[in-house]
Design a protein around this motif. Sequence first.
Motif, PDB file in Angstrom:
ATOM      1  N   GLY A  10       0.838  -1.207   0.000  1.00  0.00           N
ATOM      2  CA  GLY A  10       0.000   0.000   0.000  1.00  0.00           C
ATOM      3  C   GLY A  10       0.868   1.249   0.000  1.00  0.00           C
ATOM      4  O   GLY A  10       0.576   2.226  -0.687  1.00  0.00           O
ATOM      5  N   GLY A  11       1.967   1.191   0.750  1.00  0.00           N
ATOM      6  CA  GLY A  11       2.904   2.312   0.793  1.00  0.00           C
ATOM      7  C   GLY A  11       3.541   2.542  -0.565  1.00  0.00           C
ATOM      8  O   GLY A  11       3.784   3.681  -0.965  1.00  0.00           O
ATOM      9  N   ARG A  12       3.827   1.446  -1.282  1.00  0.00           N
ATOM     10  CA  ARG A  12       4.399   1.588  -2.638  1.00  0.00           C
ATOM     11  C   ARG A  12       3.427   2.321  -3.554  1.00  0.00           C
ATOM     12  O   ARG A  12       3.813   3.181  -4.337  1.00  0.00           O
ATOM     13  CB  ARG A  12       4.656   0.204  -3.239  1.00  0.00           C
ATOM     14  N   LEU A  13       2.153   1.925  -3.464  1.00  0.00           N
ATOM     15  CA  LEU A  13       1.136   2.589  -4.296  1.00  0.00           C
ATOM     16  C   LEU A  13       1.107   4.090  -3.986  1.00  0.00           C
ATOM     17  O   LEU A  13       1.067   4.918  -4.884  1.00  0.00           O
ATOM     18  CB  LEU A  13      -0.242   1.990  -4.012  1.00  0.00           C
ATOM     19  N   TYR A  14       1.138   4.382  -2.699  1.00  0.00           N
ATOM     20  CA  TYR A  14       1.104   5.785  -2.286  1.00  0.00           C
ATOM     21  C   TYR A  14       2.362   6.504  -2.780  1.00  0.00           C
ATOM     22  O   TYR A  14       2.305   7.614  -3.308  1.00  0.00           O
ATOM     23  CB  TYR A  14       0.992   5.872  -0.763  1.00  0.00           C
ATOM     24  N   GLU A  34       4.364   5.749  -5.311  1.00  0.00           N
ATOM     25  CA  GLU A  34       4.444   5.897  -6.763  1.00  0.00           C
ATOM     26  C   GLU A  34       3.450   6.911  -7.305  1.00  0.00           C
ATOM     27  O   GLU A  34       3.703   7.548  -8.319  1.00  0.00           O
ATOM     28  CB  GLU A  34       4.206   4.536  -7.436  1.00  0.00           C
ATOM     29  N   THR A  35       2.297   7.007  -6.650  1.00  0.00           N
ATOM     30  CA  THR A  35       1.269   7.895  -7.192  1.00  0.00           C
ATOM     31  C   THR A  35       1.353   9.308  -6.630  1.00  0.00           C
ATOM     32  O   THR A  35       0.833  10.238  -7.240  1.00  0.00           O
ATOM     33  CB  THR A  35      -0.154   7.364  -6.921  1.00  0.00           C
TER      34      THR A  35
END
Lengths: 409, 251
Positions: free
Chosen positions: A81-85, A87-88
Amino acid sequence: MMSPAHDESVGGPAEDDNRPSFSALLEDDAADLYDNAPCGYLSTLLDGEIAKINATLLDWLGYAREDLVGRKRFTDLLTVGGRLYHETHFAPLLRMQGQAREIALELVAADGRRLPVLINSTVKTGADGAPLLIRSTVFDARQRRAYERELLRAREAAEQERARWQRLSETLQRTLLPPILPAVPGLEVAAHYHAASYEHIGGDFYDLFPLAGNRWAFFLGDVCGKGPEAAVVTSLTRYTLRAAAVYDPDPVAVLSNLNSVVLQQGHAADARYCTVVFGLLVPDGDGFTLTVASGGHPPALVARADGRVEMLNTPGGQLIGILPDATIAVASTRLAPGESVLLYTDGLTEARDFDGAQLGDEHLAQLAEGFVGRGAAEIVSSLATMLDGLGDRLTDDTALLALTVRAES
Amino acid sequence: MFAHGFGCDQNMWRLVTPAFAEDYRIVLFDYVGAGRSDLDAWRPERYATLGGYADDVLEICDELDLRDVVFVGHSVSAMIGVLAAAREPSRFAALAMVGPSPRYIDDDGYTGGFSAADIDELLDSLDSNYLGWSAAMAPAIMGNPDRPALGEELTNSFCRTDPAIARHFAHVTFTGDNRSDLAGVTVPTLIMQCREDLIAPLAVGEYVHRAIPGSEMVVLEATGHCPHLSAPEQTAKALRAFLETLPASRA
């Protein structure tokens, strides 16, 4: 970091003879300061590959330097979830403004533990301004995050409570107004209720209903105050008016009976009163005879077929629920085909425009000149649009009720 | 027309658009709820699906009377472009997608790259950054138009958003499934895919490429989800090469 002054074995603030030991302490080698700083240091290439990391952060994460440097990317240390945050949001932000501060993320340690951190990053650029590296400081935020979670939970609970209160208010408000107006033969009818806020239940009310002998009755009024206490009086008023009109539809009798009931209900500590206009419509050829009684309520407006606008004045009518023998003022007129009557609460006339000026009775009368030749629905919707446009400047609830005699039968 | 993805705003395109400014009319916008859009215009019902965002696109097309639009959509905007083009095909000359994904959550026989739990974790990440986001948004949230300077001093001048709206947009973006919409794309389509992208892996780009009849795919030698920021020249070059294959009409 320790304050050097506190490290002195004797004496107070640093004096000249203390300088040597002072500088010995500060002659920290930079590498040691980097490695053992009380925060994590991390440098990555622009694609996130870890180029340098300090011992503090390695210790927090339980990794050896060779596990990470040149082998992993910063995002490998994050939760999915942190990666998604990252990257976006975080990565683009960093690219565009060259730095980002206090970004909350969770790092995943070698053993799978999650470490809540706050990260500040800056992009290091070369002499030509081209980005070279991303430097980050990492702060342990376990305690802070736990506290923030509590804050979030409290906020969510408060929002839920607020939503419940709003639902309750809206439901209660609905019970004080007719869900839809009935269809009246020969009349076009329209009403609007503008709630200034759902924090407080308003005290405005209206209704329209049939009586025996093809007659119709309507009322519109405003209970002093807001909130649950006002709603009690509003509810009492509405049902009393309907019952009183069946018992004796004479408008003066209706309001006199209402006055007795509201007086009985009130008590000295919590006196509640209202203003109200009650009207009786009796078919009269191609039009209607309208008789209104008023207890302290602003006058109804009549838009005549010939373009004149009249106020249906009821001077001397007194507030309902104050005096045992309140004076009820009465007025009567005939409404011909195409003619309209508008009832409103003072939310309308006290509404303030962009310059802070109140709409006022006179301005309303001017406005009403535009009503001539228009039907009730159009009149009400034009006023409702005006009220909506006022937004926060409209501080009081406003009720509108308009009736137009249809031109053809 | 350049459309930003979740988590940011139109500023994302600023390294790419200059390359096209001379030959094309450039339209940049923030979706309602993002960037400097009017947050009062945001309604949870309208934006409950990507269709609401596609309506934003079509309303802009209508307002500016756009024809022959080349819609360049990053990330979730690629799918918003698909929906907009399906509703008003006559408006659009082509779609260019940067890092598209029709579905983020894995499904039987389909690898989106994420599980439902991962998406929940993202929503948690958004929540834990609530304070940071709201600090950046403070003037807008507090409705304090008298002190605009307050906003300028705050950390993040880009990618501002209201945290509640961001969470909602994230939910709509990452739990959506637009796989069945891809076959309906009738305009020339370019898929720009990064070699390494955590959000939209190569396999997802290839899925989109296979699903859109006649589409073209270019793999950019870039890492991450935002090649228009990390490799703007390459991105612009791929886009220009694609535009040159289109019939000569520009928007």
